[in-house]
Design a protein around this motif. Structure first.
Motif, PDB file in Angstrom:
ATOM      1  N   VAL A  18       0.841  -1.205   0.000  1.00  0.00           N
ATOM      2  CA  VAL A  18       0.000   0.000   0.000  1.00  0.00           C
ATOM      3  C   VAL A  18       0.875   1.254   0.000  1.00  0.00           C
ATOM      4  O   VAL A  18       0.617   2.227  -0.723  1.00  0.00           O
ATOM      5  CB  VAL A  18      -0.950  -0.010   1.213  1.00  0.00           C
ATOM      6  CG1 VAL A  18      -1.670   1.339   1.334  1.00  0.00           C
ATOM      7  CG2 VAL A  18      -1.970  -1.130   1.087  1.00  0.00           C
ATOM      8  N   GLY A  19       1.950   1.238   0.812  1.00  0.00           N
ATOM      9  CA  GLY A  19       2.852   2.386   0.843  1.00  0.00           C
ATOM     10  C   GLY A  19       3.524   2.629  -0.493  1.00  0.00           C
ATOM     11  O   GLY A  19       3.646   3.782  -0.949  1.00  0.00           O
ATOM     12  N   ILE A  20       3.989   1.544  -1.140  1.00  0.00           N
ATOM     13  CA  ILE A  20       4.628   1.697  -2.451  1.00  0.00           C
ATOM     14  C   ILE A  20       3.633   2.262  -3.472  1.00  0.00           C
ATOM     15  O   ILE A  20       3.972   3.143  -4.274  1.00  0.00           O
ATOM     16  CB  ILE A  20       5.179   0.345  -2.926  1.00  0.00           C
ATOM     17  CG1 ILE A  20       6.323  -0.105  -2.016  1.00  0.00           C
ATOM     18  CG2 ILE A  20       5.631   0.424  -4.372  1.00  0.00           C
ATOM     19  CD1 ILE A  20       6.847  -1.496  -2.333  1.00  0.00           C
ATOM     20  N   MET A  21       2.412   1.767  -3.429  1.00  0.00           N
ATOM     21  CA  MET A  21       1.390   2.219  -4.369  1.00  0.00           C
ATOM     22  C   MET A  21       1.108   3.710  -4.190  1.00  0.00           C
ATOM     23  O   MET A  21       1.043   4.480  -5.166  1.00  0.00           O
ATOM     24  CB  MET A  21       0.119   1.397  -4.148  1.00  0.00           C
ATOM     25  CG  MET A  21      -1.006   1.684  -5.125  1.00  0.00           C
ATOM     26  SD  MET A  21      -2.414   0.597  -4.780  1.00  0.00           S
ATOM     27  CE  MET A  21      -2.922   1.213  -3.166  1.00  0.00           C
ATOM     28  N   LEU A  22       0.964   4.161  -2.958  1.00  0.00           N
ATOM     29  CA  LEU A  22       0.677   5.579  -2.703  1.00  0.00           C
ATOM     30  C   LEU A  22       1.879   6.454  -3.007  1.00  0.00           C
ATOM     31  O   LEU A  22       1.731   7.574  -3.521  1.00  0.00           O
ATOM     32  CB  LEU A  22       0.245   5.758  -1.246  1.00  0.00           C
ATOM     33  CG  LEU A  22      -1.101   5.121  -0.874  1.00  0.00           C
ATOM     34  CD1 LEU A  22      -1.365   5.280   0.614  1.00  0.00           C
ATOM     35  CD2 LEU A  22      -2.238   5.746  -1.682  1.00  0.00           C
ATOM     36  N   LEU A  73       0.107  11.787   1.381  1.00  0.00           N
ATOM     37  CA  LEU A  73      -0.523  10.500   1.053  1.00  0.00           C
ATOM     38  C   LEU A  73      -0.200   9.445   2.104  1.00  0.00           C
ATOM     39  O   LEU A  73      -1.085   8.711   2.555  1.00  0.00           O
ATOM     40  CB  LEU A  73      -0.053  10.046  -0.331  1.00  0.00           C
ATOM     41  CG  LEU A  73      -0.785  10.648  -1.532  1.00  0.00           C
ATOM     42  CD1 LEU A  73       0.026  10.439  -2.800  1.00  0.00           C
ATOM     43  CD2 LEU A  73      -2.166  10.040  -1.693  1.00  0.00           C
ATOM     44  N   ILE A  74       1.059   9.368   2.496  1.00  0.00           N
ATOM     45  CA  ILE A  74       1.447   8.379   3.498  1.00  0.00           C
ATOM     46  C   ILE A  74       0.830   8.721   4.851  1.00  0.00           C
ATOM     47  O   ILE A  74       0.364   7.832   5.587  1.00  0.00           O
ATOM     48  CB  ILE A  74       2.979   8.302   3.596  1.00  0.00           C
ATOM     49  CG1 ILE A  74       3.563   7.780   2.272  1.00  0.00           C
ATOM     50  CG2 ILE A  74       3.401   7.409   4.741  1.00  0.00           C
ATOM     51  CD1 ILE A  74       3.076   6.393   1.889  1.00  0.00           C
ATOM     52  N   ALA A  75       0.821  10.009   5.206  1.00  0.00           N
ATOM     53  CA  ALA A  75       0.210  10.406   6.479  1.00  0.00           C
ATOM     54  C   ALA A  75      -1.271  10.058   6.495  1.00  0.00           C
ATOM     55  O   ALA A  75      -1.806   9.577   7.512  1.00  0.00           O
ATOM     56  CB  ALA A  75       0.405  11.901   6.706  1.00  0.00           C
ATOM     57  N   GLY A  76      -1.964  10.280   5.386  1.00  0.00           N
ATOM     58  CA  GLY A  76      -3.375   9.904   5.306  1.00  0.00           C
ATOM     59  C   GLY A  76      -3.559   8.403   5.443  1.00  0.00           C
ATOM     60  O   GLY A  76      -4.508   7.930   6.094  1.00  0.00           O
ATOM     61  N   ALA A  77      -2.637   7.630   4.837  1.00  0.00           N
ATOM     62  CA  ALA A  77      -2.730   6.179   4.950  1.00  0.00           C
ATOM     63  C   ALA A  77      -2.499   5.720   6.380  1.00  0.00           C
ATOM     64  O   ALA A  77      -3.162   4.781   6.865  1.00  0.00           O
ATOM     65  CB  ALA A  77      -1.715   5.522   4.013  1.00  0.00           C
ATOM     66  N   ALA A  94      -6.278   3.144   2.784  1.00  0.00           N
ATOM     67  CA  ALA A  94      -5.928   2.307   3.933  1.00  0.00           C
ATOM     68  C   ALA A  94      -7.167   1.799   4.652  1.00  0.00           C
ATOM     69  O   ALA A  94      -7.234   0.622   5.064  1.00  0.00           O
ATOM     70  CB  ALA A  94      -5.038   3.091   4.895  1.00  0.00           C
ATOM     71  N   PHE A  95      -8.174   2.662   4.819  1.00  0.00           N
ATOM     72  CA  PHE A  95      -9.386   2.248   5.527  1.00  0.00           C
ATOM     73  C   PHE A  95     -10.132   1.181   4.739  1.00  0.00           C
ATOM     74  O   PHE A  95     -10.670   0.218   5.321  1.00  0.00           O
ATOM     75  CB  PHE A  95     -10.286   3.467   5.754  1.00  0.00           C
ATOM     76  CG  PHE A  95     -11.366   3.240   6.766  1.00  0.00           C
ATOM     77  CD1 PHE A  95     -11.125   3.383   8.125  1.00  0.00           C
ATOM     78  CD2 PHE A  95     -12.638   2.854   6.364  1.00  0.00           C
ATOM     79  CE1 PHE A  95     -12.123   3.158   9.054  1.00  0.00           C
ATOM     80  CE2 PHE A  95     -13.644   2.624   7.280  1.00  0.00           C
ATOM     81  CZ  PHE A  95     -13.391   2.784   8.640  1.00  0.00           C
TER      82      PHE A  95
END
Length: 777
Positions: free
Chosen positions: A30-34, A64-68, A157-158
């Motif tokens: 998910v992190g790589i995708m964002l 983006l990462i912070a939102g995830a 993420a949610f």
């Protein structure tokens, strides 16, 4: 849609753990995708770079990462989904505001950064709603983009860690990535490949977790071994699929999609033109037909060629011409604008510029040319013609001037321009010869006293240029003999200075690596840079000329194009160009092109010397210094000329009195600037601003005020079109007339009523979008 569950029992909230049951592999993917999405958007550099050379959208991957992270924490918490999203919206908004404030301002204190951000938003609102021009402010774009990034990361993420729907997250992120890929000219293909790989592996991992439930129910003994085989097979499939997709793309196997893109490209560009007007501060080019000549043009950091044919032109003289579309009078440091726009409809066969004082075409020294233009893939409804159009034979047009009776800004076909449409325009082209046409001798003897209506073409907006521009302008004049500092000599020397390779200027279509502080011309003229394309060269020449008190403007249109064997000229979108027009009393606007090179007919203005004439007297233009030129003004105490006051000198002796005068001028400028900012923050502080805003919006829908109509007559006529707003229109018109002519100051209650009426009228005017304007006679 793929759903999955694990053996840990996701339906039981009590058993949720902070350690992801989906596995840390899922978190990493998910992190790589964002990150691939965020870096792809950031690499497009939609709003340029900071002074230090960093991208102004560099905070997007972090957001983006912070939102995830927030979405992951909310998914693993016991909070309801609505509470997680509500709290996330508040926290994300605060975070984005702080980050954007840091990008927008370099102040040390957070409060100062927030204040600068607020001022930027205020300027954007004034530009968009009051002045109705495209704003150069980047803060709104950064805020909206940052909030979208936060919401995307949190939702992805949610959706994965609470809803167990990875496909929902992939669709949202994928659409954003594809939208960016479709709009930008930057190479973000690698980011797309990385995103696709992470997304496919995420789906494989999700499917594995779902399969494990079945294996557990079937009591498969060695589930770990089966899982390992499953993942290896999935990795092989992803690798082969991506390799095949990249290979097919490299050999253009996707060419059938090109027809679909070409079919809808013009429609997308028309939508993009309107969005470009609303979204301020964008400096990166977007796909679609370029050279959409709206009322403002931002100097971009990259010039992209498009080989698609836009027009065919058949000139009666068989020559290639500079095809002018629009001119611009005001520059704020990054964006050119057409200010005080006044529209008038011209029927077929009528003089196009008969009502323009500054654009009247005298037949002396000119010859008639008829041009038939055919639209192939037109960029909007704007009309193109060599020099100033004289008569359009077969189509009604709307001509936009700088104020009533002012200079030409642009013209468009009244009933629009579609593929295959044609129009025929007559022009009077200039003769360039030794005796009866345009020559150096004639222009050097032009009067240094400009009409007052051209004062804006010598104006320099505060903060638009800096010390570098002033220094270079002085160097150019100082290089000329004292008896050859007339307007033509200065213009030719400026053109030659910018075209000379010995001065370090290089034509380059991509200058995204240059770090500028917002003053595009100063950045371009700096000895460390001096690279750019036509927009930079033309903008620099105009501002250098204005520093030397020479009236000039930016012109945009197309270069001649390519001539076919049948004498027809093909004008493609790659021929879009910007150049300079300089005004000479008695001769009108004369083209100069400071952009070096000769591609597609790009050439400097070179005139014959002309007949020998006696040397001008001491008061003639050739002996005038640049600081002696006037826009019809005089020094205080002198007899008033036909126009106004002498412009202050660029430099020279003056001693202490000059220093005192400069300090006084600066103090007055600060006072005026402070008062201006305070007044601009008050919505519609004057009734005439409300009336003008209504008139401008109505004109956009084809119901502009006629030159012969009074304020009351126009309000009555507009009330017949929108009966629901008759009372409000009457109020705004009455207060405007009483304020302007009876000198009555409206009370606070009256002004409040005017503001409310103004807002209601604008809402009512939106109904005109679906109504075809009535034909005026």
């Amino acid at each position: 849609m793929t759903t999955y569950q694990s053996t840990r029992g996701y339906d039981e909230v009590e058993e949720r753990e902070w350690s992801p049951a989906e596995g840390w592999t899922t978190v990493i993917l998910v992190g790589i995708m964002l990150l691939a999405l965020g870096v792809a958007v950031d690499s497009s550099r939609w709003v340029g770079s900071t002074v230090g050379g960093d991208s102004r959208t560099g905070f997007l991957p972090f957001v983006l990462i912070a939102g995830a992270v927030w979405g992951f924490a909310g998914a693993k918490s016991r909070l309801p989904a609505l509470a997680v999203h509500a709290a996330g919206a508040v926290f994300g908004t605060v975070l984005v505001i702080i980050l954007v404030a840091g990008v927008n301002s370099a102040a040390n204190e957070l409060t100062a950064r927030i204040a600068a951000l607020s001022l930027s938003l205020d300027r954007f609102g004034v530009d968009l709603l009051v002045r109705q021009v495209r704003s150069s402010e980047t803060a709104p774009f950064l805020l909206v983009t940052g909030c979208i990034a936060w919401a995307t990361g949190a939702y992805a993420a949610f959706a994965i860690f609470r809803r167990h729907r990875p496909m929902d997250a992939l669709v949202v992120c994928g659409l954003l990535l594809l939208a960016n890929l479709s709009l930008t000219y930057e190479d973000v293909f690698a980011h797309l490949v990385i995103f696709a790989a992470a997304a496919l592996l995420l789906l494989v991992r999700a499917n594995l977790d779902e399969q494990r439930n079945g294996w557990a129910r079937r009591r498969i003994g060695d589930a770990g071994h089966v899982s390992s085989l499953f993942m290896r097979s999935g990795l092989t499939f992803v690798a082969v699929a991506l390799a095949g997709a990249v290979f097919l793309t490299s050999v253009a196997s996707s060419a059938p999609l090109a027809a679909f893109w070409n079919t809808y490209q013009s429609d997308m560009a028309s939508i993009g033109q309107e969005l470009n007007r609303l979204v301020g501060g964008l400096t990166a080019p977007a796909r679609g037909p370029n050279a959409l000549f709206s009322s403002s043009q931002t100097v971009l950091s990259r010039w992209v060629s498009d080989p698609a044919i836009a027009y065919l032109a058949e000139p009666s003289d068989g020559n290639g011409h500079y095809w002018r579309v629009a001119t611009y009078d005001q520059f704020d440091g990054t964006t050119w604008r057409q200010t005080e726009r006044f529209s008038q409809r011209v029927e077929p066969g009528q003089p196009v510029l008969g009502g323009s004082i500054a654009e009247i075409i005298e037949p002396v020294g000119r010859y008639p040319v008829t041009v038939k233009v055919t639209a192939i893939q037109p960029a909007g409804d704007s009309m193109l013609a060599p020099d100033a159009p004289y008569v359009v034979q077969d189509r009604a047009i709307n001509v936009w001037l700088k104020g009533e009776g002012g200079s030409f800004a642009t013209a468009d076909l009244a009933d629009g321009m579609r593929e295959g449409d044609t129009y025929t325009v007559d022009i009077l082209e200039r003769k360039i010869d030794e005796e009866t046409g345009l020559n150096e001798s004639f222009l050097r003897r032009a009067s240094p006293e400009y009409p007052l209506s051209l004062a804006a073409y010598g104006d320099i907006q505060p903060g638009s240029v800096g010390a570098t521009t002033t220094r270079v302008a002085k160097e150019i004049v100082d290089s000329l003999p004292e008896d050859q500092r007339d307007a033509y000599s200065v213009a030719k020397a400026t053109q030659d200075y910018l075209r000379s390779p010995s001065n370090g200027f290089i034509y380059q279509t991509d200058v995204t690596g240059q770090a500028c502080s917002g003053q595009v011309v100063d950045c371009f003229l700096d000895e460390q840079n001096r690279r750019g394309f036509c927009q930079q060269f033309a903008s620099a020449m105009v501002m250098l000329l204005r520093e030397n008190r020479v009236a000039s403007r930016l012109a945009m249109g197309y270069l001649p194009g390519e001539e076919r064997r049948d004498g027809v000229w093909e004008i493609d979108r790659a021929a879009a160009h910007a150049w300079v027009e300089v005004y000479f009393p008695g001769a009108g606007w004369v083209r100069f092109d400071p952009t070096p090179g000769s591609d597609r007919g790009r050439a400097p203005t070179v005139l014959p010397p002309g007949p020998n004439v006696p040397a001008p007297s001491a008061g003639a233009s050739a002996s005038r210094a640049p600081s002696d030129r006037t826009f019809g003004i005089n020094e205080p105490g002198e007899d008033r000329l036909e126009g106004g006051t002498t412009l202050p000198p660029i430099g020279g002796p003056g001693g202490g009195w000059l220093a005192i005068a400069l300090v006084g001028i600066l103090a007055a400028a600060f006072v005026i600037a402070g008062w201006s900012v305070r007044e601009r923050r008050k919505p519609l502080a004057a009734p005439d601003a409300a009336f003008g805003g209504v008139a401008r919006l109505a004109a956009r829908f084809g119901y502009g005020q006629r030159p012969t109509q009074t304020t009351y007559e126009y309000a009555t006529a507009l009330g017949e079109v929108i009966p629901a707003a008759r009372d409000e229109l009457s109020l705004v018109a009455r207060v405007k007339v009483e304020t302007q002519y009876a000198r009555r100051t409206p009370s606070p209650d009256v002004m409040l009523a005017v503001r409310h009426a103004y807002r209601r009228i604008r809402v009512r005017l939106l109904a005109l979008i679906v109504r075809r304007p009535a034909r005026r006679r």
